[in-house]
Motif scaffolding. Structure first.
Motif, PDB file in Angstrom:
ATOM      1  N   UNK A   2       0.848  -1.186   0.000  1.00 53.67           N
ATOM      2  CA  UNK A   2       0.000   0.000   0.000  1.00 53.67           C
ATOM      3  C   UNK A   2       0.887   1.241   0.000  1.00 53.67           C
ATOM      4  N   UNK A   3       0.436   2.266  -0.715  1.00 49.88           N
ATOM      5  CA  UNK A   3       1.220   3.504  -0.749  1.00 49.88           C
ATOM      6  C   UNK A   3       0.422   4.732  -0.341  1.00 49.88           C
ATOM      7  N   UNK A   4      -0.904   4.664  -0.395  1.00 55.94           N
ATOM      8  CA  UNK A   4      -1.693   5.831  -0.031  1.00 55.94           C
ATOM      9  C   UNK A   4      -2.472   5.557   1.254  1.00 55.94           C
ATOM     10  N   UNK A   5      -2.895   6.632   1.886  1.00 58.98           N
ATOM     11  CA  UNK A   5      -3.683   6.503   3.105  1.00 58.98           C
ATOM     12  C   UNK A   5      -4.984   5.743   2.822  1.00 58.98           C
ATOM     13  N   UNK A   6      -5.623   6.030   1.719  1.00 62.68           N
ATOM     14  CA  UNK A   6      -6.862   5.338   1.361  1.00 62.68           C
ATOM     15  C   UNK A   6      -6.629   3.840   1.169  1.00 62.68           C
ATOM     16  N   UNK A   7      -5.505   3.475   0.560  1.00 64.00           N
ATOM     17  CA  UNK A   7      -5.196   2.058   0.373  1.00 64.00           C
ATOM     18  C   UNK A   7      -5.000   1.352   1.729  1.00 64.00           C
ATOM     19  N   UNK A   8      -4.321   2.008   2.659  1.00 66.50           N
ATOM     20  CA  UNK A   8      -4.139   1.428   3.997  1.00 66.50           C
ATOM     21  C   UNK A   8      -5.483   1.271   4.693  1.00 66.50           C
ATOM     22  N   UNK A   9      -6.321   2.309   4.641  1.00 69.04           N
ATOM     23  CA  UNK A   9      -7.640   2.225   5.268  1.00 69.04           C
ATOM     24  C   UNK A   9      -8.467   1.090   4.676  1.00 69.04           C
ATOM     25  N   UNK A  10      -8.476   0.999   3.358  1.00 73.46           N
ATOM     26  CA  UNK A  10      -9.227  -0.054   2.685  1.00 73.46           C
ATOM     27  C   UNK A  10      -8.672  -1.430   3.039  1.00 73.46           C
ATOM     28  N   UNK A  11      -7.368  -1.553   3.081  1.00 72.82           N
ATOM     29  CA  UNK A  11      -6.759  -2.833   3.438  1.00 72.82           C
ATOM     30  C   UNK A  11      -7.181  -3.301   4.821  1.00 72.82           C
ATOM     31  N   UNK A  12      -7.110  -2.417   5.799  1.00 71.94           N
ATOM     32  CA  UNK A  12      -7.538  -2.785   7.148  1.00 71.94           C
ATOM     33  C   UNK A  12      -9.036  -3.066   7.195  1.00 71.94           C
ATOM     34  N   UNK A  13      -9.837  -2.235   6.523  1.00 71.09           N
ATOM     35  CA  UNK A  13     -11.285  -2.431   6.514  1.00 71.09           C
ATOM     36  C   UNK A  13     -11.672  -3.755   5.859  1.00 71.09           C
ATOM     37  N   UNK A  14     -10.871  -4.193   4.889  1.00 67.17           N
ATOM     38  CA  UNK A  14     -11.128  -5.459   4.199  1.00 67.17           C
ATOM     39  C   UNK A  14     -10.591  -6.663   4.964  1.00 67.17           C
ATOM     40  N   UNK A  15     -10.010  -6.431   6.135  1.00 68.11           N
ATOM     41  CA  UNK A  15      -9.547  -7.541   6.960  1.00 68.11           C
ATOM     42  C   UNK A  15      -8.076  -7.871   6.840  1.00 68.11           C
ATOM     43  N   UNK A  16      -7.323  -7.038   6.163  1.00 64.23           N
ATOM     44  CA  UNK A  16      -5.884  -7.297   6.055  1.00 64.23           C
ATOM     45  C   UNK A  16      -5.243  -7.032   7.412  1.00 64.23           C
ATOM     46  N   UNK A  17      -4.583  -8.016   7.928  1.00 66.45           N
ATOM     47  CA  UNK A  17      -3.926  -7.893   9.226  1.00 66.45           C
ATOM     48  C   UNK A  17      -2.515  -8.444   9.102  1.00 66.45           C
ATOM     49  N   UNK A  18      -1.698  -8.054  10.019  1.00 63.87           N
ATOM     50  CA  UNK A  18      -0.314  -8.507  10.023  1.00 63.87           C
ATOM     51  C   UNK A  18      -0.131  -9.451  11.188  1.00 63.87           C
ATOM     52  N   UNK A  19       0.907 -10.224  11.163  1.00 63.25           N
ATOM     53  CA  UNK A  19       1.074 -11.257  12.173  1.00 63.25           C
ATOM     54  C   UNK A  19       1.156 -10.659  13.571  1.00 63.25           C
ATOM     55  N   UNK A  20       0.689 -11.422  14.533  1.00 66.34           N
ATOM     56  CA  UNK A  20       0.714 -10.977  15.916  1.00 66.34           C
ATOM     57  C   UNK A  20       2.074 -11.274  16.531  1.00 66.34           C
TER      58      UNK A  20
END
Length: 90
Positions: A2-20
């Motif tokens: 992701x490179x834009x703020x909107x892309x990051x927001x959409x990624x998180x909203x779509x369930x993209x998560x990083x390892x715990x």
């Protein structure tokens, strides 16, 4: 990537998560970086706030910064007042 703020927001909203954090990482942090008196930590790119909340549980006063307002809202809802959540504005 992701490179834009909107892309990051959409990624998180779509369930993209990083390892715990793993239990080994938690143990390492607990053993090697105990919070000194008045200890402060800065978590840049905090995402959903797991590391920031863990550092807070060790006794650090934590400022956690992210570009994604969606991720920060989720972090604040999950971890409440474990840290100070700061939104990086464009």
């Amino acid at each position: 990537m992701f490179t834009t703020q909107d892309e990051w927001n959409t990624g998180y909203a779509d369930g993209r998560h990083y390892r715990q954090l793993t239990s080994a990482e938690r143990s390492l942090l607990s053993d090697r970086v105990p919070a000194p008196a008045e200890g402060r930590a800065l978590d840049v790119g905090c995402g959903l706030g797991e590391l920031a909340a863990f550092l807070s549980s060790l006794g650090y006063r934590v400022d956690a910064v992210d570009w994604s307002d969606y991720a920060l809202s989720q972090a604040a809802a999950t971890h409440k007042t474990a840290t100070r959540w700061l939104h990086l504005h464009r």
